[in-house]
Design a protein around this motif. Sequence first.
Motif, PDB file in Angstrom:
ATOM      1  N   LYS A   6       0.850  -1.200   0.000  1.00 35.08           N
ATOM      2  CA  LYS A   6       0.000   0.000   0.000  1.00 35.08           C
ATOM      3  C   LYS A   6       0.882   1.244   0.000  1.00 35.08           C
ATOM      4  O   LYS A   6       1.917   1.280   0.658  1.00 35.08           O
ATOM      5  N   TYR A   7       0.419   2.273  -0.726  1.00 33.94           N
ATOM      6  CA  TYR A   7       1.163   3.520  -0.871  1.00 33.94           C
ATOM      7  C   TYR A   7       0.197   4.667  -0.578  1.00 33.94           C
ATOM      8  O   TYR A   7      -0.811   4.821  -1.283  1.00 33.94           O
ATOM      9  N   ILE A   8       0.489   5.445   0.454  1.00 31.07           N
ATOM     10  CA  ILE A   8      -0.407   6.506   0.901  1.00 31.07           C
ATOM     11  C   ILE A   8       0.261   7.855   0.704  1.00 31.07           C
ATOM     12  O   ILE A   8       1.395   8.077   1.145  1.00 31.07           O
ATOM     13  N   GLY A   9      -0.423   8.754   0.022  1.00 38.46           N
ATOM     14  CA  GLY A   9       0.043  10.121  -0.139  1.00 38.46           C
ATOM     15  C   GLY A   9      -0.867  11.076   0.616  1.00 38.46           C
ATOM     16  O   GLY A   9      -2.099  10.971   0.511  1.00 38.46           O
ATOM     17  N   ALA A  30      -2.648   4.169  -3.260  1.00 44.93           N
ATOM     18  CA  ALA A  30      -2.353   3.395  -4.468  1.00 44.93           C
ATOM     19  C   ALA A  30      -2.026   1.974  -4.040  1.00 44.93           C
ATOM     20  O   ALA A  30      -1.542   1.735  -2.931  1.00 44.93           O
ATOM     21  N   SER A  31      -2.299   1.039  -4.918  1.00 47.00           N
ATOM     22  CA  SER A  31      -2.021  -0.365  -4.636  1.00 47.00           C
ATOM     23  C   SER A  31      -1.065  -0.913  -5.679  1.00 47.00           C
ATOM     24  O   SER A  31      -0.660  -0.209  -6.608  1.00 47.00           O
ATOM     25  N   GLY A  32      -0.716  -2.186  -5.534  1.00 44.41           N
ATOM     26  CA  GLY A  32       0.267  -2.784  -6.413  1.00 44.41           C
ATOM     27  C   GLY A  32      -0.127  -2.820  -7.872  1.00 44.41           C
ATOM     28  O   GLY A  32       0.737  -2.864  -8.752  1.00 44.41           O
ATOM     29  N   ASP A  33      -1.425  -2.784  -8.155  1.00 43.28           N
ATOM     30  CA  ASP A  33      -1.858  -2.873  -9.549  1.00 43.28           C
ATOM     31  C   ASP A  33      -1.805  -1.528 -10.266  1.00 43.28           C
ATOM     32  O   ASP A  33      -2.154  -1.433 -11.450  1.00 43.28           O
ATOM     33  N   ARG A  79       1.845  -4.163   4.293  1.00 46.58           N
ATOM     34  CA  ARG A  79       2.923  -3.216   4.559  1.00 46.58           C
ATOM     35  C   ARG A  79       2.732  -1.973   3.703  1.00 46.58           C
ATOM     36  O   ARG A  79       2.495  -2.054   2.498  1.00 46.58           O
ATOM     37  N   MET A  80       2.847  -0.801   4.326  1.00 52.10           N
ATOM     38  CA  MET A  80       2.590   0.426   3.578  1.00 52.10           C
ATOM     39  C   MET A  80       3.673   1.453   3.812  1.00 52.10           C
ATOM     40  O   MET A  80       4.393   1.436   4.812  1.00 52.10           O
ATOM     41  N   ILE A  81       3.792   2.360   2.852  1.00 53.60           N
ATOM     42  CA  ILE A  81       4.680   3.509   2.949  1.00 53.60           C
ATOM     43  C   ILE A  81       3.809   4.751   2.818  1.00 53.60           C
ATOM     44  O   ILE A  81       2.935   4.822   1.949  1.00 53.60           O
ATOM     45  N   ILE A 236       2.059  11.765  -4.873  1.00 51.83           N
ATOM     46  CA  ILE A 236       2.923  11.141  -3.875  1.00 51.83           C
ATOM     47  C   ILE A 236       2.721   9.629  -3.863  1.00 51.83           C
ATOM     48  O   ILE A 236       3.676   8.851  -3.937  1.00 51.83           O
ATOM     49  N   ALA A 237       1.460   9.211  -3.774  1.00 57.69           N
ATOM     50  CA  ALA A 237       1.163   7.775  -3.702  1.00 57.69           C
ATOM     51  C   ALA A 237       1.597   7.051  -4.973  1.00 57.69           C
ATOM     52  O   ALA A 237       2.208   5.971  -4.917  1.00 57.69           O
ATOM     53  N   ARG A 238       1.306   7.633  -6.140  1.00 56.80           N
ATOM     54  CA  ARG A 238       1.604   6.963  -7.407  1.00 56.80           C
ATOM     55  C   ARG A 238       3.099   6.894  -7.674  1.00 56.80           C
ATOM     56  O   ARG A 238       3.607   5.902  -8.200  1.00 56.80           O
ATOM     57  N   TRP A 239       3.855   7.948  -7.321  1.00 50.80           N
ATOM     58  CA  TRP A 239       5.297   7.902  -7.548  1.00 50.80           C
ATOM     59  C   TRP A 239       5.932   6.791  -6.723  1.00 50.80           C
ATOM     60  O   TRP A 239       6.776   6.039  -7.234  1.00 50.80           O
ATOM     61  N   MET A 240       5.552   6.673  -5.466  1.00 50.49           N
ATOM     62  CA  MET A 240       6.102   5.613  -4.627  1.00 50.49           C
ATOM     63  C   MET A 240       5.715   4.237  -5.159  1.00 50.49           C
ATOM     64  O   MET A 240       6.542   3.321  -5.211  1.00 50.49           O
TER      65      MET A 240
END
Length: 276
Positions: A6-9, A30-33, A79-81, A236-240
Motif C-alpha cells: 500500500k502507498y499513501i500520499g 495506491a495499490s500494487g496494480d 505493509r505500507m509507505i 505522492i502515492a503513485r510515484w512511490m
Amino acid sequence: MPLFQKYIGIDYSGAERPDSRIRGLAVAGASGDGSCHLLICPQYKSDRNLSIPDSKSHLWSRRNIYIWLRDQLLTSSERMIVGLDYGLSYPLTALDRLQLTDWDSFLSWSRRTWKTTRLTMKDSKQQVDYLNSTEKRLVEREFVPSTKSVMDLDRVSGMQGAVSYSTHTGLPWIGRLRRYQQHYGMKVHFWPYDGVNIPDDHHVIVEGYPSLYRRRMQQEDWSDTMSEHERDACYIARWMQERDQADTLLAYLALPTLSADEHRMIRREGWVLGCL
C-alpha cells in the motif's frame, strides 16, 4: 520484488483549526496494480460534538488524519509507505542553536512549543517566542531549491499554504505517532531518522514532495474535477508505487550517494524521498 503493498500520499495544510474539515487536506492511496484513488474521511467519535455541513462531511481534518493514520499503522496487515507533504525537522544550524541533538529531542521541543493540536497556527504563533528564518536543510539547498524554508513563518505571500504552516501543524501529531512507536510497539519506521535500513515487517513514514514527482511522471488520466491538493496526494502515492513496482524504490530509501557525514546529518534534519 516490491517492498510494499500500500502507498499513501497525504497533502497537508496548516489552515484553520485542527478539527476543521478543509479542502486543503487530501489523502490518496495506491495499490500494487497501479490504481490510485482518493480516500474519504471516516466518521469518528471526536466529530460528534461538531456541526459538520454535509458538503464537508467527506473532507479531512488534521486530527482525523492523525487518528486514521495511527489506526492504519497499528492494524494494517499490508505493509505500507506513507508520504507526507511537509517538513519533519529543522535545518541543522537551527537545531544546534536550540541545543537539540537528535530528532526525538526536536519532537519533544516541538510538542512543548507549538500547541497546534488544539489551536490555529495563528493563535499558536502568538504564544511562542519564535525566530523567523529562511534557512534550509541540506536536501532543500542542494536538491529541491524551489522549496521554501520550513521555518519561514512570516511569509506574506500564500501564508496559509506555506510549508512552514503545514510543518508546524503536522509535527505535534508526528510526535504522538512517535510515542506509539516507542511505548506501544507500533511497527513503523520514521525515515531517515530511524536510519535508512528498514526492518522488513515495518511500515514507513517519509517526507514527500509532489512537485518533484509530478515532473518525473507520465501524465496521469485523473479526473479534471480533482483539486490541486487531491492531485498532489495522488502524485505522492503513485510515484512511490511506480518506483516500488519497478524495483527502484530501495535505492531512494538507502541513499547510497550520500557521504557518511551526510547520513549522520539527515538523521537529525531529515530528507525528501526521491532525491539522490
